[in-house]
Structure formats: structure tokens, C-alpha cells
Scaffold this motif. Structure first.
Motif, PDB file in Angstrom:
ATOM      1  N   TYR A   1       3.036  14.881 -13.521  1.00  0.00           N
ATOM      2  CA  TYR A   1       2.141  15.711 -14.449  1.00  0.00           C
ATOM      3  C   TYR A   1       1.393  16.489 -14.041  1.00  0.00           C
ATOM      4  O   TYR A   1       0.226  16.685 -14.801  1.00  0.00           O
ATOM      5  CB  TYR A   1       1.215  14.126 -15.373  1.00  0.00           C
ATOM      6  N   GLY A   2       1.755  17.162 -13.175  1.00  0.00           N
ATOM      7  CA  GLY A   2       0.743  18.202 -12.095  1.00  0.00           C
ATOM      8  C   GLY A   2       0.732  19.430 -13.002  1.00  0.00           C
ATOM      9  O   GLY A   2       1.933  19.142 -13.927  1.00  0.00           O
ATOM     10  N   ALA A   3       0.110  20.716 -13.331  1.00  0.00           N
ATOM     11  CA  ALA A   3       0.047  21.160 -14.659  1.00  0.00           C
ATOM     12  C   ALA A   3       0.771  22.510 -14.422  1.00  0.00           C
ATOM     13  O   ALA A   3       1.002  22.842 -15.172  1.00  0.00           O
ATOM     14  CB  ALA A   3      -1.659  22.329 -14.129  1.00  0.00           C
TER      15      ALA A   3
ATOM     16  N   ILE B   1       3.454  10.188  -9.545  1.00  0.00           N
ATOM     17  CA  ILE B   1       2.907  10.236 -11.057  1.00  0.00           C
ATOM     18  C   ILE B   1       2.439  11.527 -11.486  1.00  0.00           C
ATOM     19  O   ILE B   1       2.549  12.616 -11.940  1.00  0.00           O
ATOM     20  CB  ILE B   1       1.877   9.374 -11.496  1.00  0.00           C
ATOM     21  N   TRP B   2       1.605  11.902  -9.829  1.00  0.00           N
ATOM     22  CA  TRP B   2       0.705  13.661  -9.056  1.00  0.00           C
ATOM     23  C   TRP B   2       1.775  14.625  -9.707  1.00  0.00           C
ATOM     24  O   TRP B   2       1.350  15.208 -10.051  1.00  0.00           O
ATOM     25  CB  TRP B   2      -0.078  13.335  -8.267  1.00  0.00           C
TER      26      TRP B   2
ATOM     27  N   VAL C   1       0.900  -0.777  -0.450  1.00  0.00           N
ATOM     28  CA  VAL C   1      -0.191   0.673  -0.479  1.00  0.00           C
ATOM     29  C   VAL C   1       0.605   1.361  -0.143  1.00  0.00           C
ATOM     30  O   VAL C   1       0.393   2.341  -0.608  1.00  0.00           O
ATOM     31  CB  VAL C   1      -1.396   0.097   1.579  1.00  0.00           C
ATOM     32  N   ILE C   2       1.708   1.411   0.977  1.00  0.00           N
ATOM     33  CA  ILE C   2       2.695   2.026   1.307  1.00  0.00           C
ATOM     34  C   ILE C   2       3.552   2.835  -0.217  1.00  0.00           C
ATOM     35  O   ILE C   2       3.752   3.855  -0.904  1.00  0.00           O
ATOM     36  CB  ILE C   2       3.873   2.472   2.045  1.00  0.00           C
ATOM     37  N   SER C   3       4.188   1.445  -1.466  1.00  0.00           N
ATOM     38  CA  SER C   3       4.541   2.004  -2.342  1.00  0.00           C
ATOM     39  C   SER C   3       3.520   2.137  -3.198  1.00  0.00           C
ATOM     40  O   SER C   3       4.077   2.825  -4.361  1.00  0.00           O
ATOM     41  CB  SER C   3       5.230   0.124  -2.810  1.00  0.00           C
ATOM     42  N   PHE C   4       2.436   1.577  -3.274  1.00  0.00           N
ATOM     43  CA  PHE C   4       1.381   1.771  -4.662  1.00  0.00           C
ATOM     44  C   PHE C   4       0.838   3.685  -4.565  1.00  0.00           C
ATOM     45  O   PHE C   4       0.962   4.303  -5.225  1.00  0.00           O
ATOM     46  CB  PHE C   4       0.133   1.448  -4.590  1.00  0.00           C
ATOM     47  N   LEU C   5       1.105   3.862  -2.777  1.00  0.00           N
ATOM     48  CA  LEU C   5       0.609   5.653  -2.779  1.00  0.00           C
ATOM     49  C   LEU C   5       1.659   6.732  -3.063  1.00  0.00           C
ATOM     50  O   LEU C   5       1.255   7.381  -3.512  1.00  0.00           O
ATOM     51  CB  LEU C   5       0.314   5.696  -1.300  1.00  0.00           C
TER      52      LEU C   5
END
Length: 60
Positions: free
Chosen positions: A30-32, A26-27, A16-20
Motif C-alpha cells: 500500500y505504499g504510495a 502491507i507497507w 514477532v518475526i512473522s508479524f514484522l
């Protein structure tokens, strides 16, 4: 609680920690608000060529 259950819980928590962490990267990528930073970084290899050409003309 036996040892196998502790190992299973630890593996689940790490997953779960790795996925978060992955979603956070990613956020962030690819953030604006990062578009201008990446555009400037993409031009860095070409900026070095322009500086070299200018210095060669000066020594010329």
C-alpha cells in the motif's frame, strides 16, 4: 534454562518475526510509490485482448 523455556522463547521470536514480515508486506503493498505499478498490472488482462483483436484484423 530448561527445554520448555527454549521452546517458548523460539515461538515468541517466530511470532514477532512473522508479524514484522506481515507489516512489511502491507507497507510494500500500500505504499504510495506502488500505485502506478499496480495500475499497469491491473490492465494486463485487457492488453492481451487488444493484441488478439489487432492480429485478427490483420489476418482477416
Amino acid at each position: 534454562m530448561n527445554f520448555e523455556q527454549i521452546i517458548f522463547d523460539a515461538r515468541s521470536l517466530i511470532t514477532v518475526i512473522s508479524f514484522l514480515t506481515f507489516i512489511g508486506i502491507i507497507w510494500w503493498t500500500y505504499g504510495a510509490h506502488r500505485g502506478a505499478d499496480f495500475d499497469g498490472a491491473a490492465q494486463l488482462p485487457f492488453a492481451d485482448d487488444n493484441d488478439t483483436a489487432a492480429s485478427e484484423k490483420q489476418h482477416g
